[in-house]
Scaffold this motif. Structure first.
Motif, PDB file in Angstrom:
ATOM      1  N   ARG A  77       0.393  -1.314   0.072  1.00 56.75           N
ATOM      2  CA  ARG A  77      -0.086   0.188   0.274  1.00 56.75           C
ATOM      3  C   ARG A  77       0.778   0.901   0.267  1.00 56.75           C
ATOM      4  N   PRO A  78       0.326   2.682  -0.183  1.00 61.18           N
ATOM      5  CA  PRO A  78       1.104   3.113  -0.951  1.00 61.18           C
ATOM      6  C   PRO A  78       1.171   3.553   1.366  1.00 61.18           C
ATOM      7  N   ILE A  79       2.535   4.895   1.008  1.00 62.56           N
ATOM      8  CA  ILE A  79       2.872   4.755   2.266  1.00 62.56           C
ATOM      9  C   ILE A  79       2.667   6.415   3.177  1.00 62.56           C
ATOM     10  N   GLN A  80       2.018   7.434   1.442  1.00 64.20           N
ATOM     11  CA  GLN A  80       1.708   8.751   1.725  1.00 64.20           C
ATOM     12  C   GLN A  80       0.291   8.133   1.718  1.00 64.20           C
ATOM     13  N   TRP A  81      -0.469   9.626   2.906  1.00 70.76           N
ATOM     14  CA  TRP A  81      -1.393   9.471   3.029  1.00 70.76           C
ATOM     15  C   TRP A  81      -2.439  10.395   2.068  1.00 70.76           C
ATOM     16  N   ARG A  82      -2.069  11.040   1.168  1.00 69.10           N
ATOM     17  CA  ARG A  82      -2.686  11.471   0.284  1.00 69.10           C
ATOM     18  C   ARG A  82      -2.956  10.459  -1.021  1.00 69.10           C
ATOM     19  N   VAL A  83      -1.477  10.075  -1.410  1.00 67.24           N
ATOM     20  CA  VAL A  83      -1.887   8.536  -2.396  1.00 67.24           C
ATOM     21  C   VAL A  83      -2.679   7.748  -1.779  1.00 67.24           C
ATOM     22  N   TRP A  84      -2.873   7.288  -1.091  1.00 64.16           N
ATOM     23  CA  TRP A  84      -3.592   5.921  -0.549  1.00 64.16           C
ATOM     24  C   TRP A  84      -4.681   6.038  -0.458  1.00 64.16           C
ATOM     25  N   ALA A  85      -5.670   7.993  -0.014  1.00 61.56           N
ATOM     26  CA  ALA A  85      -6.623   8.493  -0.154  1.00 61.56           C
ATOM     27  C   ALA A  85      -7.669   8.424  -1.430  1.00 61.56           C
ATOM     28  N   GLY A  86      -5.812   8.922  -2.376  1.00 61.90           N
ATOM     29  CA  GLY A  86      -7.012   9.091  -4.054  1.00 61.90           C
ATOM     30  C   GLY A  86      -6.885   7.462  -4.171  1.00 61.90           C
ATOM     31  N   LEU A  87      -6.504   7.141  -3.607  1.00 63.85           N
ATOM     32  CA  LEU A  87      -6.256   5.239  -4.094  1.00 63.85           C
ATOM     33  C   LEU A  87      -7.852   5.226  -3.993  1.00 63.85           C
ATOM     34  N   ILE A  88      -7.997   5.672  -2.740  1.00 63.77           N
ATOM     35  CA  ILE A  88      -9.578   4.965  -2.712  1.00 63.77           C
ATOM     36  C   ILE A  88     -10.807   5.498  -2.921  1.00 63.77           C
ATOM     37  N   GLU A  89     -10.215   7.030  -3.188  1.00 64.01           N
ATOM     38  CA  GLU A  89     -11.077   7.614  -3.839  1.00 64.01           C
ATOM     39  C   GLU A  89     -12.196   7.157  -5.239  1.00 64.01           C
ATOM     40  N   ARG A  90     -10.609   7.259  -5.925  1.00 69.38           N
ATOM     41  CA  ARG A  90     -10.681   6.551  -7.644  1.00 69.38           C
ATOM     42  C   ARG A  90     -11.565   5.200  -7.780  1.00 69.38           C
ATOM     43  N   GLU A  91     -10.983   3.801  -6.666  1.00 67.97           N
ATOM     44  CA  GLU A  91     -10.511   2.789  -6.878  1.00 67.97           C
ATOM     45  C   GLU A  91     -12.016   1.737  -5.697  1.00 67.97           C
ATOM     46  N   GLY A  92     -12.528   2.410  -4.636  1.00 71.66           N
ATOM     47  CA  GLY A  92     -12.875   2.202  -3.804  1.00 71.66           C
ATOM     48  C   GLY A  92     -12.841   0.795  -3.080  1.00 71.66           C
ATOM     49  N   GLU A  93     -13.450  -0.060  -3.051  1.00 67.37           N
ATOM     50  CA  GLU A  93     -13.164  -1.728  -2.712  1.00 67.37           C
ATOM     51  C   GLU A  93     -12.387  -2.593  -3.759  1.00 67.37           C
ATOM     52  N   GLU A  94     -12.713  -2.245  -5.107  1.00 67.17           N
ATOM     53  CA  GLU A  94     -11.674  -3.216  -5.864  1.00 67.17           C
ATOM     54  C   GLU A  94     -10.275  -3.224  -5.299  1.00 67.17           C
ATOM     55  N   ALA A  95     -10.104  -1.330  -4.863  1.00 65.97           N
ATOM     56  CA  ALA A  95      -8.574  -1.671  -4.540  1.00 65.97           C
ATOM     57  C   ALA A  95      -7.856  -2.536  -3.228  1.00 65.97           C
ATOM     58  N   PHE A  96      -8.981  -3.250  -2.265  1.00 64.08           N
ATOM     59  CA  PHE A  96      -8.706  -3.388  -1.619  1.00 64.08           C
ATOM     60  C   PHE A  96      -8.939  -5.291  -1.580  1.00 64.08           C
ATOM     61  N   THR A  97      -9.687  -5.608  -2.560  1.00 58.96           N
ATOM     62  CA  THR A  97      -9.351  -6.871  -2.069  1.00 58.96           C
ATOM     63  C   THR A  97      -8.547  -8.033  -2.782  1.00 58.96           C
ATOM     64  N   ASN A  98      -8.342  -8.953  -1.762  1.00 55.06           N
ATOM     65  CA  ASN A  98      -7.327  -9.931  -2.065  1.00 55.06           C
ATOM     66  C   ASN A  98      -7.790 -10.434  -3.554  1.00 55.06           C
ATOM     67  N   ALA A  99      -6.679 -11.703  -3.702  1.00 53.60           N
ATOM     68  CA  ALA A  99      -6.758 -12.608  -4.182  1.00 53.60           C
ATOM     69  C   ALA A  99      -7.765 -13.488  -4.566  1.00 53.60           C
ATOM     70  N   ASP A 100      -7.811 -13.312  -3.140  1.00 53.31           N
ATOM     71  CA  ASP A 100      -9.391 -14.711  -2.959  1.00 53.31           C
ATOM     72  C   ASP A 100     -10.617 -13.909  -2.898  1.00 53.31           C
ATOM     73  N   GLY A 101     -11.504 -12.272  -3.839  1.00 53.78           N
ATOM     74  CA  GLY A 101     -11.963 -11.908  -3.736  1.00 53.78           C
ATOM     75  C   GLY A 101     -12.466 -11.200  -2.369  1.00 53.78           C
ATOM     76  N   GLU A 102     -12.154 -10.702  -0.781  1.00 50.70           N
ATOM     77  CA  GLU A 102     -12.658 -10.183  -0.070  1.00 50.70           C
ATOM     78  C   GLU A 102     -11.595  -9.248   0.654  1.00 50.70           C
ATOM     79  N   VAL A 103     -12.677  -8.708   0.618  1.00 49.38           N
ATOM     80  CA  VAL A 103     -12.065  -6.714   0.867  1.00 49.38           C
ATOM     81  C   VAL A 103     -10.841  -6.827   2.487  1.00 49.38           C
ATOM     82  N   SER A 104      -9.996  -6.196   2.275  1.00 47.96           N
ATOM     83  CA  SER A 104      -8.923  -6.650   3.108  1.00 47.96           C
ATOM     84  C   SER A 104      -9.616  -5.783   4.682  1.00 47.96           C
ATOM     85  N   ARG A 105      -9.434  -5.673   5.921  1.00 40.81           N
ATOM     86  CA  ARG A 105      -9.819  -5.297   7.185  1.00 40.81           C
ATOM     87  C   ARG A 105      -9.455  -4.120   6.999  1.00 40.81           C
ATOM     88  N   ASP A 106      -8.037  -3.685   6.666  1.00 38.41           N
ATOM     89  CA  ASP A 106      -7.733  -1.841   6.665  1.00 38.41           C
ATOM     90  C   ASP A 106      -8.447  -1.467   5.877  1.00 38.41           C
TER      91      ASP A 106
END
Length: 146
Positions: A77-106
């Protein structure tokens, strides 16, 4: 972990088990041979070293297991808060799904949600003016009642 990483890790574990079994067999064989050929007056004190093929198999199996684990990890995951927040706003839950298709607890959703829903800034001068008008009209009403 994906099936590729699981397969590579399992292969490495099988190779490591074989290397361990070979090392035990070699050590047992060396101990058996050394007790039958060495005279009691000159006991063998030097430990028998493992052959090169067993050592290389052990090293290769450990590298294979490490590679399998590395294949199965999620992307960093990105270290910088602004990059991480931008990733969440652009991609939503899809950016945090693992290989099994589950959303990360983070995943916590939009990190700016609290900032977007908070009340606006307080205008002290406007509130002071409204209070002064309220006091002025309030006195006038009190004087009218008397």
């Amino acid at each position: 972990m994906t099936w590729i990483s699981k397969t590579v890790t399992f292969t490495g574990l099988v190779l490591l088990a074989h290397a361990c079994y070979s090392a035990v067999e070699h050590t047992t064989l060396q101990t058996t041979l050394s007790t039958t050929t060495v005279s009691p007056t000159h006991p063998s004190t030097s430990p028998a070293s493992l052959p090169l093929d067993i050592s290389l198999e052990t090293l290769f199996s450990i590298l294979t297991i490490t590679f399998g684990f590395a294949l199965g990890t999620s992307p960093l995951r990105p270290i910088q808060w602004r990059v991480w927040a931008g990733l969440i706003e652009r991609e939503g839950e899809e950016a945090f799904t693992n290989a099994d298709g589950e959303v990360s607890r983070d995943y916590v959703g939009n990190p700016f949600k609290m900032l977007e829903t908070r009340p606006g800034f307080v205008d002290i001068r406007r509130q002071r003016k409204e209070f002064a008008e309220w006091v002025k009209h309030g006195r006038d009403k009190q004087l009218e009642l008397l």
